[in-house]
Design a protein around this motif. Sequence first.
Motif, PDB file in Angstrom:
ATOM      1  N   SER A 138     -16.242  -2.340  23.291  1.00 23.46           N
ATOM      2  CA  SER A 138     -15.419  -1.972  22.134  1.00 23.46           C
ATOM      3  C   SER A 138     -14.211  -2.895  22.021  1.00 23.46           C
ATOM      4  N   GLY A 139     -13.573  -3.165  23.151  1.00 23.69           N
ATOM      5  CA  GLY A 139     -12.403  -4.034  23.156  1.00 23.69           C
ATOM      6  C   GLY A 139     -12.735  -5.471  22.790  1.00 23.69           C
ATOM      7  N   THR A 140     -13.809  -6.012  23.369  1.00 22.02           N
ATOM      8  CA  THR A 140     -14.162  -7.398  23.044  1.00 22.02           C
ATOM      9  C   THR A 140     -14.597  -7.519  21.587  1.00 22.02           C
ATOM     10  N   THR A 141     -15.257  -6.505  21.077  1.00 17.39           N
ATOM     11  CA  THR A 141     -15.664  -6.526  19.666  1.00 17.39           C
ATOM     12  C   THR A 141     -14.443  -6.455  18.759  1.00 17.39           C
ATOM     13  N   LEU A 142     -13.502  -5.575  19.087  1.00 16.32           N
ATOM     14  CA  LEU A 142     -12.271  -5.498  18.300  1.00 16.32           C
ATOM     15  C   LEU A 142     -11.498  -6.817  18.376  1.00 16.32           C
ATOM     16  N   GLY A 143     -11.439  -7.413  19.552  1.00 17.93           N
ATOM     17  CA  GLY A 143     -10.774  -8.708  19.705  1.00 17.93           C
ATOM     18  C   GLY A 143     -11.415  -9.779  18.843  1.00 17.93           C
ATOM     19  N   MET A 144     -12.742  -9.770  18.797  1.00 16.39           N
ATOM     20  CA  MET A 144     -13.467 -10.725  17.956  1.00 16.39           C
ATOM     21  C   MET A 144     -13.109 -10.511  16.487  1.00 16.39           C
ATOM     22  N   LEU A 145     -13.056  -9.259  16.071  1.00 15.62           N
ATOM     23  CA  LEU A 145     -12.732  -8.951  14.672  1.00 15.62           C
ATOM     24  C   LEU A 145     -11.271  -9.291  14.351  1.00 15.62           C
TER      25      LEU A 145
END
Length: 190
Positions: A138-145
């Motif tokens: 979830s964190g890496t995906t949010l960071g990507m976004l």
Amino acid sequence: MEAFLVSTGVVALGEIGDKTQLLALMLAARFRRPVPVILGILVATLLNHGLAGALGTVVRDLLGPELLRWVLGASFIAVGLWALVPDKMDDDEAEPRGQWGVFGVTVATFFLAEIGDKTQIATVMLAARFHDLVAVVSGTTLGMLIADVPAVILGRLASPKLPLKWIRLAAAVVFVALGAGVLLGLGSAA
């Protein structure tokens, strides 16, 4: 919560100036339809980082705590040094092909571009370090976004004005600091 916040920050910073951020700019400029591009980035990142996170949990389970600490510390430092190298898009990534529509082209090209990328490797390492796969992905995906959505929205207007050299340096410092922290036993390494 630490796994989520660290994962978000590491990837958001590490993604600035990365080839997938350049790909997001290119897709936005080419298709001029930000919603399917953003949704494609979201789906591709969830798939890619989900697989990377699962690999990280396997790595954590296979290595003992002491070996894991050294592998993670050295890996974070290596990714930090890698962050200093500017990314360039390959010519074959410049013009996505296919009859899948904007969303499908974005999912396919983003998923493939992210394979072996710094942020994917960081996801493997973060999942190995923390015992919370959902928080890490979830964190890496949010960071990507966080890094890529503004690129999609702003397109090429803002990209020449960003100090990518300094952003890459800041990302390198964060990765090296994480690696040093793991090697020194600061925080939970396994």
